[in-house]
Enzyme design. Structure first.
Site, PDB file in Angstrom:
ATOM      1  N   CYS A  62      -2.000  21.140  28.762  1.00 11.54           N
ATOM      2  CA  CYS A  62      -2.953  20.321  29.492  1.00 11.54           C
ATOM      3  C   CYS A  62      -3.097  20.860  30.913  1.00 11.54           C
ATOM      4  CB  CYS A  62      -2.463  18.870  29.513  1.00 11.54           C
ATOM      5  SG  CYS A  62      -3.458  17.779  30.536  1.00 11.54           S
ATOM      6  N   CYS A  75     -12.670  20.981  26.617  1.00 11.48           N
ATOM      7  CA  CYS A  75     -14.013  20.535  26.958  1.00 11.48           C
ATOM      8  C   CYS A  75     -15.025  21.613  26.607  1.00 11.48           C
ATOM      9  CB  CYS A  75     -14.069  20.206  28.454  1.00 11.48           C
ATOM     10  SG  CYS A  75     -15.725  19.826  29.026  1.00 11.48           S
ATOM     11  N   CYS A  78     -16.780  23.047  30.080  1.00 11.00           N
ATOM     12  CA  CYS A  78     -16.100  23.901  31.056  1.00 11.00           C
ATOM     13  C   CYS A  78     -14.809  24.522  30.526  1.00 11.00           C
ATOM     14  CB  CYS A  78     -15.768  23.100  32.320  1.00 11.00           C
ATOM     15  SG  CYS A  78     -14.561  21.791  32.017  1.00 11.00           S
ATOM     16  N   HIS A  88      -5.638  12.231  30.223  1.00  9.48           N
ATOM     17  CA  HIS A  88      -6.328  13.248  31.004  1.00  9.48           C
ATOM     18  C   HIS A  88      -7.651  13.653  30.377  1.00  9.48           C
ATOM     19  CE1 HIS A  88      -2.004  14.136  32.362  1.00  9.48           C
ATOM     20  NE2 HIS A  88      -2.595  13.372  33.263  1.00  9.48           N
ATOM     21  N   HIS A  92     -11.252  13.399  32.168  1.00  8.70           N
ATOM     22  CA  HIS A  92     -12.142  14.548  32.312  1.00  8.70           C
ATOM     23  C   HIS A  92     -13.539  14.218  31.816  1.00  8.70           C
ATOM     24  CE1 HIS A  92     -13.021  18.904  32.565  1.00  8.70           C
ATOM     25  NE2 HIS A  92     -13.796  18.670  31.519  1.00  8.70           N
ATOM     26  N   CYS A 193     -12.507  12.497 -42.662  1.00  8.82           N
ATOM     27  CA  CYS A 193     -12.791  11.632 -41.524  1.00  8.82           C
ATOM     28  C   CYS A 193     -12.895  12.424 -40.231  1.00  8.82           C
ATOM     29  CB  CYS A 193     -11.750  10.520 -41.388  1.00  8.82           C
ATOM     30  SG  CYS A 193     -10.086  11.099 -41.073  1.00  8.82           S
ATOM     31  N   HIS A 541      -5.642   9.193 -38.798  1.00  7.47           N
ATOM     32  CA  HIS A 541      -7.018   8.855 -39.148  1.00  7.47           C
ATOM     33  C   HIS A 541      -7.904   8.931 -37.917  1.00  7.47           C
ATOM     34  CE1 HIS A 541     -10.172   7.306 -41.545  1.00  7.47           C
ATOM     35  NE2 HIS A 541     -10.254   6.147 -40.915  1.00  7.47           N
TER      36      HIS A 541
END
Lengths: 594, 166
Positions: A62, A75, A78, A88, A92, A193, A541
């Site tokens: 940060c 961001c 920027c 923060h 911003h 069947c 069956h």
């Protein structure tokens, strides 16, 4: 290009992908950035080993507090990196134009002012492209084919049409409606069947029924033609001189359809069909009981009309041509393939370099394994399983502790790590590597037949056994998540992007502008027939449950009875037949006289 | 964990790292689910839940009811109001030899008539490629016939359906 046209472009894209409109901050960011606001993003992205994209930052910290790696946002205006937890990032975002940021770890857009993750097709496209270019793809892709499009235009009757129908028809009487057309018992000819159950399902397969009832294969015309050809010495060349030239299973099937829909309700004996089939599949011709699914495959093969007009081709060439036709064309070789043929896609990804090799195979059904483990019945419990090294959260299909059809399909399309003894040769690495294999459905057939592999054969112990475990199956099924497009999309983190499967080097932008470009083939299916097996492996069956006019009928050889849908839901399914919803007609429940 | 008495720098650091990892995983899942939800990729969840509920309910109801309907159905009246004998007694001509045969005994007759069947077959048709059948990624099944099923008795035992698998 002006910014207004780019704004409308974005609106189109968002609508096409079912996105809600952007928040005001995202909207203003997009409009201020021109046609491709995220064009430069791909330089900042990198591909993590997990396959996920993230921002390429040397040391993500940060800018305000130097805090560590928790929820960092960069961001877009920027490039300042701020953390969320200490507030923060929100601070911003106070400066106008700096509200939109990118999650550093996940490459997701975040609006710090709205405090929510937001989505944009252009951004997702940039991410997908950068991920793809990070995995070098060798040249030599399959020749790109223009996707065949069938334009579907919905239509509803107008007042004139309604008047016309009203004048020319009379309402059905107030007494209960007659039993549905085409419902007729089939006599058991001696252990047949297995045949009767499949025939019942096919008689009520909507596209197949429509084909034969529309006289598309007239058995009298076909027989005359066959006699003529036989007499003029059509036999005598290689395989074409087989006995089967005289036999046409489609003609016998035509006779069965005529009999079923004749209105005569006394049980019908499909004797000539049996005779013809035994001539066609001579290796299966015996009085002992057969497997219904095996019969189904054999029968479709019998109906399949091999390309005859070019007798100079060998049988191998015929097979190859047919295979290619099923993959690229509409599978127009015969009605059997037009109805049942789909295309499966198999991706094998090298775990070392990420190169993916893709193959397509046609299929007429999907055979699924029951889940191997026995799970205790914990109703409503959510479990997560670790398999193949990945944590899998319990999907909806496995709730209630039941095995489900969707669970089987989930497993079918799940990436599977091939063992060290099954190394695949990677084109890029030029050596055998451990790989990941994933199946998906490239093209859904009109009618999907699911076959549940209930018979386990142990080659070590030389015995077979039947798995009686109950398998839940829905009456309405949405197959969209098993499509290649969905599987491909989820591989890229469900990004908004038109993944063109034919040619993996799809360039974003061209097709995305037109929301009508990709016509959605329906992936919604409705169940119409279930073949069940009761009893033991060698003494059992088969019976078929049919769904007509939203009523269920039990077809047990010559005995047709009406049953409650609960009985069907609780039955032990072996083969399930689903038809695309738009071909399925649900008649109204009541026939009202007004 | 945060109120650990041993709050040495080491354990604090490891707790910190662990919490970071845990957070990261939680946000991962939240992010994925958020995306799926906003893009409407899970729109059919309710429909699927409903199907599961109906199936579970159906099984309970069928288990409770005394009349399962699966057994002894050969003596019922069908929806057209007909009854049928256990062995189909329609008579027709065999298309191979021309004799009149009863429907329920047609298959065993045809087998001998056509010269097919276990006695007529000279060699075993057991296939050795059984392991291919269970390879997961190969639903395009290649079937070979299997003939190892035990004898089914006389022609009277017509209705037994057995599975030809090995």
């Amino acid at each position: 290009m002006s910014s207004t046209s780019s704004a409308s472009n974005h609106r189109l894209l968002r609508r096409h992908h079912h996105l809600p409109p952007p928040c005001p901050h995202l909207a203003s960011y997009l409009s201020s950035r021109g046609l491709r606001p995220f064009r430069a993003i791909h330089r900042l992205l990198r591909l993590r080993p997990s396959g996920r994209a993230s921002l390429r930052l040397d040391v993500p910290t940060c800018a305000s507090c130097g805090g560590g790696s928790r929820r960092l946002y960069a961001c877009l205006a920027c490039a300042a990196v701020s953390c969320w937890d200490s507030g923060h990032a929100a601070a911003h975002a106070g400066s106008p134009g700096h509200e939109i940021a990118v999650d550093v770890d996940r490459a997701e857009l975040f609006c710090c002012a709205c405090r929510d993750q937001v989505y944009d097709p252009g951004f997702d496209a940039a991410v997908v492209l950068s991920v793809r270019s990070a995995v070098a793809v060798s040249s030599g892709s399959a020749p790109s084919k223009k996707r065949r499009q069938v334009e579907y235009r919905p239509w509803t009757p107008g007042t004139k049409e309604r008047a016309l129908v009203g004048e020319g028809s009379s309402p059905i009487g107030p007494h209960s409606p007659p039993p549905p057309a085409g419902l007729r018992g089939l006599n058991n000819l001696g252990n047949t069947c297995f045949m009767n159950s499949v025939l019942q399902a096919l008689i009520h397969t909507p596209p197949l029924r429509n084909y034969f009832l529309s006289d598309r294969h007239n058995r009298f015309v076909c027989q005359r033609r066959r006699m003529k050809r036989y007499k003029s010495g059509g036999g005598g060349r290689g395989d074409n001189s087989r006995n089967e030239k005289k036999v046409c299973l489609a003609c016998d099937l035509d006779a069965i359809f005529s009999a079923a829909f004749s209105g005569d309700r006394t049980p019908y004996s499909p004797a000539s069909f049996l005779y013809s089939w035994w001539q066609h599949a001579s290796n299966l011709a015996s009085y002992e009981q057969q497997d219904a699914h095996e019969f189904f495959i054999s029968m479709l093969d019998g109906i399949h009309e091999k390309v005859e007009h070019d007798q100079s081709k060998t049988q191998d060439q015929d097979l190859y041509n047919n295979h290619t036709n099923l993959l690229t064309g509409k599978g127009d070789c015969c009605i059997a393939h037009r109805v049942f043929s789909g295309i499966l896609r198999s991706d094998v990804t090298c775990t070392v370099c990420g190169y993916t090799s893709t193959t397509y195979d046609p299929c007429v059904d999907i055979s699924l394994d029951l889940d191997p483990s026995h799970r205790s019945t914990k109703t409503g419990s959510m479990k997560s399983r670790v398999s193949n090294g990945e944590v899998e959260s319990m999907m909806a299909g496995q709730n209630h502790g039941m095995s489900t059809l969707m669970g089987c399909l989930d497993r079918f399309t799940r990436p599977e790590r091939l063992g060290a003894d099954q190394k695949f040769f990677c084109q890029q690495c030029q050596e055998k590597q451990e790989s990941l294999k994933q199946m998906s459905i490239r093209k859904l057939p009109l009618v999907t037949c699911f076959h549940i592999k209930r018979f386990e054969h142990s080659s070590t112990r030389n015995m077979s056994r039947k798995v009686d475990r109950y398998l839940q199956f829905p009456f309405s099924l949405d197959m969209s998540r098993y499509l290649s497009s969905s599987v491909l999309r989820s591989r890229y983190g469900n990004r908004i992007f038109s993944f063109d499967e034919e040619n993996d080097d799809h360039v974003a932008g061209a097709d995305d502008d037109d929301p009508n470009a990709s016509v959605e083939i329906s992936s919604e299916f409705e169940l119409f027939a279930v073949v069940t097996h009761t009893g033991k492996l060698d003494a059992g069956h088969y019976i078929t449950y049919l769904r007509l006019n939203n009523q269920w009928y039990r077809c047990d050889d010559a005995w047709i009875t009406h049953v409650n849908e609960d009985l069907v839901r609780a039955a032990q399914c072996y083969m399930m037949f689903y038809v695309q919803k738009m071909l399925y007609y649900k008649a109204s429940e009541s026939a009202s006289a007004s | 964990m945060s109120n650990d008495d041993n709050s040495s720098p080491h354990s604090q650091l490891s707790s910190h790292v662990f919490e970071n990892l845990l957070d990261s995983i939680i946000v991962d899942i939240a992010s994925e689910c958020h995306r799926i939800s906003i893009l409407g990729l899970d729109c059919n969840l309710e429909g699927e839940e409903e199907e599961l509920r109906l199936s579970a309910q159906a099984r309970r109801r069928v288990a409770d009811s005394s009349n399962s309907g699966e057994t002894n159905s050969k003596h019922v009246v069908d929806i057209f109001g007909q009854t049928h004998p256990a062995i189909a007694n329609e008579i027709f001509e065999c298309m191979n030899c021309g004799r009149s045969i009863m429907a329920g005994r047609f298959a065993p007759h045809l087998e001998k008539c056509m010269g097919k069947g276990r006695k007529a077959r000279l060699k075993s048709t057991r296939s050795s490629t059984t392991q291919n059948r269970h390879s997961r990624g190969n639903p395009v099944s290649v079937y070979a016939p299997y003939s190892n099923r035990a004898a089914n008795g006389t022609a009277d035992e017509y209705a037994n359906g057995s599975l030809e698998e090995s």
